[in-house]
Design a protein around this motif. Sequence first.
Motif, PDB file in Angstrom:
ATOM      1  N   ARG A   1       0.834  -1.210   0.000  1.00 43.24           N
ATOM      2  CA  ARG A   1       0.000   0.000   0.000  1.00 43.24           C
ATOM      3  C   ARG A   1       0.866   1.256   0.000  1.00 43.24           C
ATOM      4  N   GLU A   2       1.921   1.238   0.784  1.00 45.06           N
ATOM      5  CA  GLU A   2       2.808   2.407   0.839  1.00 45.06           C
ATOM      6  C   GLU A   2       3.507   2.622  -0.509  1.00 45.06           C
ATOM      7  N   ASN A   3       3.903   1.531  -1.168  1.00 48.15           N
ATOM      8  CA  ASN A   3       4.520   1.652  -2.491  1.00 48.15           C
ATOM      9  C   ASN A   3       3.555   2.291  -3.496  1.00 48.15           C
ATOM     10  N   LEU A   4       2.275   1.928  -3.410  1.00 49.43           N
ATOM     11  CA  LEU A   4       1.281   2.527  -4.296  1.00 49.43           C
ATOM     12  C   LEU A   4       1.098   4.015  -3.987  1.00 49.43           C
ATOM     13  N   ARG A   5       1.147   4.369  -2.710  1.00 49.98           N
ATOM     14  CA  ARG A   5       1.032   5.789  -2.351  1.00 49.98           C
ATOM     15  C   ARG A   5       2.215   6.583  -2.891  1.00 49.98           C
ATOM     16  N   MET A   6       3.392   5.993  -2.827  1.00 54.33           N
ATOM     17  CA  MET A   6       4.609   6.687  -3.236  1.00 54.33           C
ATOM     18  C   MET A   6       4.792   6.735  -4.750  1.00 54.33           C
ATOM     19  N   SER A   7       4.083   5.875  -5.475  1.00 59.52           N
ATOM     20  CA  SER A   7       4.304   5.780  -6.926  1.00 59.52           C
ATOM     21  C   SER A   7       3.817   7.005  -7.681  1.00 59.52           C
ATOM     22  N   ARG A   8       2.861   7.726  -7.104  1.00 62.35           N
ATOM     23  CA  ARG A   8       2.307   8.927  -7.726  1.00 62.35           C
ATOM     24  C   ARG A   8       1.964   8.665  -9.197  1.00 62.35           C
ATOM     25  N   GLN A   9       1.219   7.615  -9.434  1.00 63.14           N
ATOM     26  CA  GLN A   9       0.863   7.202 -10.783  1.00 63.14           C
ATOM     27  C   GLN A   9       0.025   8.258 -11.487  1.00 63.14           C
ATOM     28  N   LEU A  10       0.152   8.315 -12.807  1.00 67.32           N
ATOM     29  CA  LEU A  10      -0.627   9.243 -13.606  1.00 67.32           C
ATOM     30  C   LEU A  10      -2.116   8.935 -13.477  1.00 67.32           C
ATOM     31  N   ARG A  11      -2.911   9.967 -13.517  1.00 67.03           N
ATOM     32  CA  ARG A  11      -4.356   9.823 -13.576  1.00 67.03           C
ATOM     33  C   ARG A  11      -4.798   9.893 -15.037  1.00 67.03           C
ATOM     34  N   TRP A  12      -6.049   9.502 -15.280  1.00 63.79           N
ATOM     35  CA  TRP A  12      -6.546   9.435 -16.652  1.00 63.79           C
ATOM     36  C   TRP A  12      -6.404  10.772 -17.377  1.00 63.79           C
ATOM     37  N   ASP A  13      -6.807  11.865 -16.742  1.00 63.27           N
ATOM     38  CA  ASP A  13      -6.785  13.162 -17.417  1.00 63.27           C
ATOM     39  C   ASP A  13      -5.380  13.529 -17.871  1.00 63.27           C
ATOM     40  N   GLN A  14      -4.391  13.293 -17.010  1.00 66.96           N
ATOM     41  CA  GLN A  14      -3.009  13.610 -17.380  1.00 66.96           C
ATOM     42  C   GLN A  14      -2.538  12.743 -18.539  1.00 66.96           C
ATOM     43  N   SER A  15      -2.805  11.458 -18.449  1.00 67.01           N
ATOM     44  CA  SER A  15      -2.375  10.531 -19.498  1.00 67.01           C
ATOM     45  C   SER A  15      -3.070  10.844 -20.821  1.00 67.01           C
ATOM     46  N   TRP A  16      -4.364  11.141 -20.772  1.00 67.43           N
ATOM     47  CA  TRP A  16      -5.128  11.442 -21.974  1.00 67.43           C
ATOM     48  C   TRP A  16      -4.606  12.709 -22.653  1.00 67.43           C
ATOM     49  N   ASP A  17      -4.332  13.721 -21.840  1.00 71.86           N
ATOM     50  CA  ASP A  17      -3.826  14.984 -22.400  1.00 71.86           C
ATOM     51  C   ASP A  17      -2.477  14.792 -23.091  1.00 71.86           C
ATOM     52  N   GLN A  18      -1.649  13.922 -22.535  1.00 66.29           N
ATOM     53  CA  GLN A  18      -0.331  13.687 -23.117  1.00 66.29           C
ATOM     54  C   GLN A  18      -0.391  12.844 -24.387  1.00 66.29           C
ATOM     55  N   THR A  19      -1.383  11.934 -24.466  1.00 64.06           N
ATOM     56  CA  THR A  19      -1.396  10.942 -25.540  1.00 64.06           C
ATOM     57  C   THR A  19      -2.400  11.248 -26.643  1.00 64.06           C
ATOM     58  N   VAL A  20      -3.620  11.583 -26.274  1.00 63.00           N
ATOM     59  CA  VAL A  20      -4.701  11.718 -27.259  1.00 63.00           C
ATOM     60  C   VAL A  20      -4.874  13.155 -27.736  1.00 63.00           C
ATOM     61  N   LEU A  21      -4.761  14.125 -26.854  1.00 66.69           N
ATOM     62  CA  LEU A  21      -5.001  15.516 -27.239  1.00 66.69           C
ATOM     63  C   LEU A  21      -4.096  15.975 -28.379  1.00 66.69           C
ATOM     64  N   PRO A  22      -2.793  15.670 -28.357  1.00 66.50           N
ATOM     65  CA  PRO A  22      -1.962  16.066 -29.508  1.00 66.50           C
ATOM     66  C   PRO A  22      -2.417  15.428 -30.814  1.00 66.50           C
ATOM     67  N   LEU A  23      -2.931  14.207 -30.737  1.00 66.89           N
ATOM     68  CA  LEU A  23      -3.423  13.524 -31.937  1.00 66.89           C
ATOM     69  C   LEU A  23      -4.568  14.302 -32.575  1.00 66.89           C
ATOM     70  N   LEU A  24      -5.474  14.826 -31.769  1.00 63.66           N
ATOM     71  CA  LEU A  24      -6.616  15.574 -32.274  1.00 63.66           C
ATOM     72  C   LEU A  24      -6.201  16.979 -32.718  1.00 63.66           C
ATOM     73  N   ASP A  25      -5.420  17.661 -31.907  1.00 58.75           N
ATOM     74  CA  ASP A  25      -5.053  19.046 -32.200  1.00 58.75           C
ATOM     75  C   ASP A  25      -4.223  19.175 -33.462  1.00 58.75           C
ATOM     76  N   ASN A  26      -3.386  18.175 -33.731  1.00 58.64           N
ATOM     77  CA  ASN A  26      -2.504  18.268 -34.884  1.00 58.64           C
ATOM     78  C   ASN A  26      -3.197  17.962 -36.197  1.00 58.64           C
ATOM     79  N   ARG A  27      -4.448  17.534 -36.127  1.00 59.65           N
ATOM     80  CA  ARG A  27      -5.112  17.088 -37.353  1.00 59.65           C
ATOM     81  C   ARG A  27      -6.431  17.804 -37.595  1.00 59.65           C
ATOM     82  N   GLU A  28      -6.583  18.984 -36.979  1.00 58.85           N
ATOM     83  CA  GLU A  28      -7.782  19.782 -37.230  1.00 58.85           C
ATOM     84  C   GLU A  28      -7.353  21.170 -37.663  1.00 58.85           C
TER      85      GLU A  28
END
Length: 468
Positions: A441-468
């Motif tokens: 549990r402590e390892n999971l707390r310390m991992s500070r894993q990405l949340r969906w919004d952050q991951s989506w903005d990094q991966t999908v948003l550039p795909l859409l913005d670059n093609r409109e």
Amino acid sequence: MAAAGPWPGLWAVVAALLLLLLWRRRRAGGAGRVCVAVLGDLGRSPRMQYHALALARHGREVALLGYLRDRPHRDVLRCQNIRLVPVAELSGLRVGPKLLQYVLKVLVQSVQLLYTLLRIDQPSYILLQQNPPGLPSIAVAWVAGLCWGSKLIIDWHNYGYTIMSLSHGRSHPLVLVAKWYEKLFGRLSDYNLCVTDAMKKDLWVNFKIKAVTLYDRPASYFKETPLDLQHNLFMKLAKDYEPFRPRYYRAVSPGAESSAFTRRDGSSGSVLKARGRPALLISSTSWTARWDLSALTSVLSSPDYERFIEEGAELPALVCVITGKGPLKDYYNGLIQKLHFKHIQICTPWLEAEDYPLLLGSADLGVCLHKSSSGLDLPMKVVDMFGCCLPVCAIHFECLHELVKHNENGLIFRDSQELAKQLKMLFLDFPSLEGKLASFRENLRMSRQLRWDQSWDQTVLPLLDNRE
């Protein structure tokens, strides 16, 4: 002269739909609008709900299309930029042999889905969930995109043909046709997302499809549950489910209330963990063949855990909560009802969308029984558990290591015997704040894993913005 049968009428409907869409294409373009399509239950498609919310957060108008059996999350229902577009479910196609029923179902669904896609305002993108059934959604979405002038994005969760092979076998003609279909129409998409690097590699090697990996990530509301909210949830569940009620009567002050896991002081109103409380184990499942529920029921039906307690081992009583809906639920409920224990209680509730994250954030251990048909997808249930800093025991399959790190954030097991040993090891001296369970549990707390919004903005948003 022999009757022509239903086919001319069916194709006349298709032709009329094509004429309608050609007329509608003259309308204003669909810049800023996205259709997120699921040929399944929207309430049980969290990843596509997350897509819709992310798009809406960036100012897109979203048509979220699918079945409305279970209610989507309240964030989706409250979002002004998201419009739910229901697709009617088929029933009553029980004429002739099963193969004919399947063909008729695919044909009717094709017309129905195309008609629904053409009724929405013209989108600039159609984002399609590729999850069984793949037939006919990919082809229909491609046709709709072609007619609208929309880009087609396929989000590959798994392969439809591998799901079909669970019941028909890999060499069945239907399975081979489904594989050919996914390979052909998958190549016609404009962009592709997938859930693991292993699937990204497989899509390229076997289908020649280039994809971008967008790992499932927990939404922001998957987090550890504060103790007072835990207590409120337990008291709510105790109204309907015996395992959440206190097992022993205790004299308490006026106004106090207790669940099996917590108690609220009558005078101060403060909430504490109940002394001698059971351990709360949770497993989330869709009650299908992809979930090896026999592993958990084998462990729970084994006398070993109870015998260890009787022999003096410092192991807690267990409350095992198995959530979800699915075709095998009644079958397993029948097996569970035949089990009689002194120290183990099992219940199988269906939770409201808002209560599920709260229960994960209140549990002591998660157990994942998902067995991938392709070996290329990852269980989103574990992603949600990790978002709540909940350690997991997960059944092994090929690419699970991309998510569960053995002996770091959880344990991987291969059979019921190994799971039984892991439960005994993790719950020894429970609820001590030392040991493997606390370390995970402590390892999971310390991992500070990405949340969906952050991951989506990094991966999908550039795909859409670059093609409109």
